[in-house]
Design an enzyme around this catalytic site. Sequence first.
Site, PDB file in Angstrom:
ATOM      1  N   GLU A 130       0.869  -1.183   0.000  1.00  0.00           N
ATOM      2  CA  GLU A 130       0.000   0.000   0.000  1.00  0.00           C
ATOM      3  C   GLU A 130       0.904   1.231   0.000  1.00  0.00           C
ATOM      4  O   GLU A 130       1.878   1.254   0.754  1.00  0.00           O
ATOM      5  CB  GLU A 130      -0.910   0.020   1.230  1.00  0.00           C
ATOM      6  CG  GLU A 130      -1.893  -1.131   1.238  1.00  0.00           C
ATOM      7  CD  GLU A 130      -2.878  -1.088   2.423  1.00  0.00           C
ATOM      8  OE1 GLU A 130      -2.984  -0.037   3.062  1.00  0.00           O
ATOM      9  OE2 GLU A 130      -3.523  -2.099   2.683  1.00  0.00           O
ATOM     10  N   HIS A 147      -8.212   0.730   1.071  1.00  0.00           N
ATOM     11  CA  HIS A 147      -8.083   0.785   2.540  1.00  0.00           C
ATOM     12  C   HIS A 147      -8.970   1.899   3.127  1.00  0.00           C
ATOM     13  O   HIS A 147      -8.484   2.824   3.784  1.00  0.00           O
ATOM     14  CB  HIS A 147      -6.624   0.996   2.959  1.00  0.00           C
ATOM     15  CG  HIS A 147      -6.356   0.536   4.368  1.00  0.00           C
ATOM     16  ND1 HIS A 147      -5.154   0.022   4.770  1.00  0.00           N
ATOM     17  CD2 HIS A 147      -7.157   0.515   5.472  1.00  0.00           C
ATOM     18  CE1 HIS A 147      -5.209  -0.293   6.060  1.00  0.00           C
ATOM     19  NE2 HIS A 147      -6.417   0.004   6.505  1.00  0.00           N
TER      20      HIS A 147
HETATM   21  P1  NAD Z   1     -10.002  -7.199  17.580  1.00  0.00           P
HETATM   22  O1  NAD Z   1      -8.723  -7.194  18.332  1.00  0.00           O
HETATM   23  O2  NAD Z   1     -11.238  -6.756  18.272  1.00  0.00           O
HETATM   24  O3  NAD Z   1     -10.265  -8.660  16.966  1.00  0.00           O
HETATM   25  C1  NAD Z   1      -9.272  -9.446  16.398  1.00  0.00           C
HETATM   26  C2  NAD Z   1      -9.570 -10.879  16.758  1.00  0.00           C
HETATM   27  O4  NAD Z   1      -8.646 -11.706  16.051  1.00  0.00           O
HETATM   28  C3  NAD Z   1      -9.414 -11.189  18.246  1.00  0.00           C
HETATM   29  O5  NAD Z   1     -10.606 -11.761  18.748  1.00  0.00           O
HETATM   30  C4  NAD Z   1      -8.254 -12.172  18.312  1.00  0.00           C
HETATM   31  O6  NAD Z   1      -8.430 -13.141  19.321  1.00  0.00           O
HETATM   32  C5  NAD Z   1      -8.292 -12.782  16.931  1.00  0.00           C
HETATM   33  N1  NAD Z   1      -7.020 -13.312  16.456  1.00  0.00           N
HETATM   34  C6  NAD Z   1      -5.784 -12.827  16.657  1.00  0.00           C
HETATM   35  N2  NAD Z   1      -4.878 -13.558  15.969  1.00  0.00           N
HETATM   36  C7  NAD Z   1      -5.588 -14.510  15.319  1.00  0.00           C
HETATM   37  C8  NAD Z   1      -5.223 -15.571  14.460  1.00  0.00           C
HETATM   38  N3  NAD Z   1      -3.956 -15.774  14.092  1.00  0.00           N
HETATM   39  N4  NAD Z   1      -6.195 -16.373  13.989  1.00  0.00           N
HETATM   40  C9  NAD Z   1      -7.489 -16.163  14.347  1.00  0.00           C
HETATM   41  N5  NAD Z   1      -7.883 -15.195  15.165  1.00  0.00           N
HETATM   42  C10 NAD Z   1      -6.946 -14.360  15.639  1.00  0.00           C
HETATM   43  O7  NAD Z   1      -9.720  -6.313  16.281  1.00  0.00           O
HETATM   44  P2  NAD Z   1     -10.800  -5.597  15.339  1.00  0.00           P
HETATM   45  O8  NAD Z   1     -11.064  -4.236  15.837  1.00  0.00           O
HETATM   46  O9  NAD Z   1     -11.922  -6.530  15.106  1.00  0.00           O
HETATM   47  O10 NAD Z   1      -9.913  -5.444  14.019  1.00  0.00           O
HETATM   48  C11 NAD Z   1      -9.555  -6.579  13.250  1.00  0.00           C
HETATM   49  C12 NAD Z   1      -8.615  -6.190  12.112  1.00  0.00           C
HETATM   50  O11 NAD Z   1      -9.221  -5.188  11.292  1.00  0.00           O
HETATM   51  C13 NAD Z   1      -7.278  -5.593  12.556  1.00  0.00           C
HETATM   52  O12 NAD Z   1      -6.270  -6.169  11.753  1.00  0.00           O
HETATM   53  C14 NAD Z   1      -7.362  -4.154  12.175  1.00  0.00           C
HETATM   54  O13 NAD Z   1      -6.120  -3.603  11.882  1.00  0.00           O
HETATM   55  C15 NAD Z   1      -8.254  -4.239  10.934  1.00  0.00           C
HETATM   56  N6  NAD Z   1      -8.913  -2.967  10.620  1.00  0.00           N
HETATM   57  C16 NAD Z   1      -8.999  -2.595   9.316  1.00  0.00           C
HETATM   58  C17 NAD Z   1      -9.619  -1.397   8.977  1.00  0.00           C
HETATM   59  C18 NAD Z   1      -9.727  -0.974   7.541  1.00  0.00           C
HETATM   60  O14 NAD Z   1      -9.739   0.221   7.274  1.00  0.00           O
HETATM   61  N7  NAD Z   1      -9.844  -1.898   6.612  1.00  0.00           N
HETATM   62  C19 NAD Z   1     -10.150  -0.573   9.993  1.00  0.00           C
HETATM   63  C20 NAD Z   1     -10.093  -1.007  11.307  1.00  0.00           C
HETATM   64  C21 NAD Z   1      -9.460  -2.213  11.624  1.00  0.00           C
END
Ligand code: NAD
Length: 304
Positions: free
Chosen positions: A254, A272
């Site tokens: 990105e 994104h």
């Molecule tokens: P969160 O921490 O609430 O949830 C993540 C979950 O993933 C947790 O429950 C954790 O136990 C689980 N986890 C961790 N490692 C794992 C693995 N290897 N296999 C399976 N499960 C696993 O986070 P969230 O707020 O739900 O965000 C999730 C993702 O979304 C993050 O990577 C964040 O950076 C991304 N995100 C992207 C955007 C975007 O603009 N596209 C915006 C916000 C967040």
Amino acid sequence: MKILANDGLDIKAVKKFKEEDIEVETNHYDKDELLEVIKDYDILIVRSATKVNKEVIDAAIGTKLKLIVRAGVGLDNIDLKYANEKGIDVRNTPNASSNSVAELVLGHIIGLSRFIPISKVTMSEGAWNKKSYTGVDIYGKTLGIIGFGRIGKALADKATALGMKVIFYDKYIKEDNKYQYHTLNEVLESADYISLHVPATGEPLIGVKEFSLMKDGVFIVNASRGGIIDERALLDMLNTNKVAGAGLDVYIDEPNPNLDICNHPKVSCTPHIGAATAEAQERIGDEIIDIVDEFCKQVKYKVN
Ligand code: NAD
């Protein structure tokens, strides 16, 4: 008190800080400029564009900079461990964007199921491909959510409301009141749609082996972090029709993603923008105001 919001900040938050006599700079400094100016600020706020690596943190050591705030969830653009070692606190705004990301994922799911992105492309070229675009209903289909945290759960409720059956896999969460936990392999084998919501893993979570377990004609969405899906494997799976469609908001490179992926007729892609809604940005601004207020109180306490 001076704040540098190097990737911008919601206008209402900027206004609120100004009312409290906190100076906010929203000009973007590139990496070399940032190394020069960082010493002038108490707080650095970044989205995903600014990389706060060891070099940037070293430039802040011994200066008044004591707090870095990630306006968003993922902290992979900040060397969190190094910052903490050097006495700089790092915070993020974990809750603000969950609903917005979940809505974008649904957009990709429906768009792919009904050929919406590719219709736009071919119709703008003058084609009327009505017969090629018989899609599928999402109603009654199984959605497998991998990573059942804030965004995964928000998506589960929305998909259920649309008549999908939701199952999930999470490395740490094995139980939920409403939804059924399955092993990773079970989710891969039984889902019609798979959506990824895990933090950056360093290694791809979904590669050739995982694709081979999926149903033929599966749809996959990644709005978590680039690199969670092996992009080369994904291209092969799209070309061999194993994967019927991929919805992508995040990429390994990105802001210069692989164009073979973006141009692929079975890909629905966005740059994104999961958290890029007016409401999410306002909520992020509100969370940052709370973080800064708390920081100001702590600083005052220490001074007294
Ligand atoms: P969160 O921490 O609430 O949830 C993540 C979950 O993933 C947790 O429950 C954790 O136990 C689980 N986890 C961790 N490692 C794992 C693995 N290897 N296999 C399976 N499960 C696993 O986070 P969230 O707020 O739900 O965000 C999730 C993702 O979304 C993050 O990577 C964040 O950076 C991304 N995100 C992207 C955007 C975007 O603009 N596209 C915006 C916000 C967040």
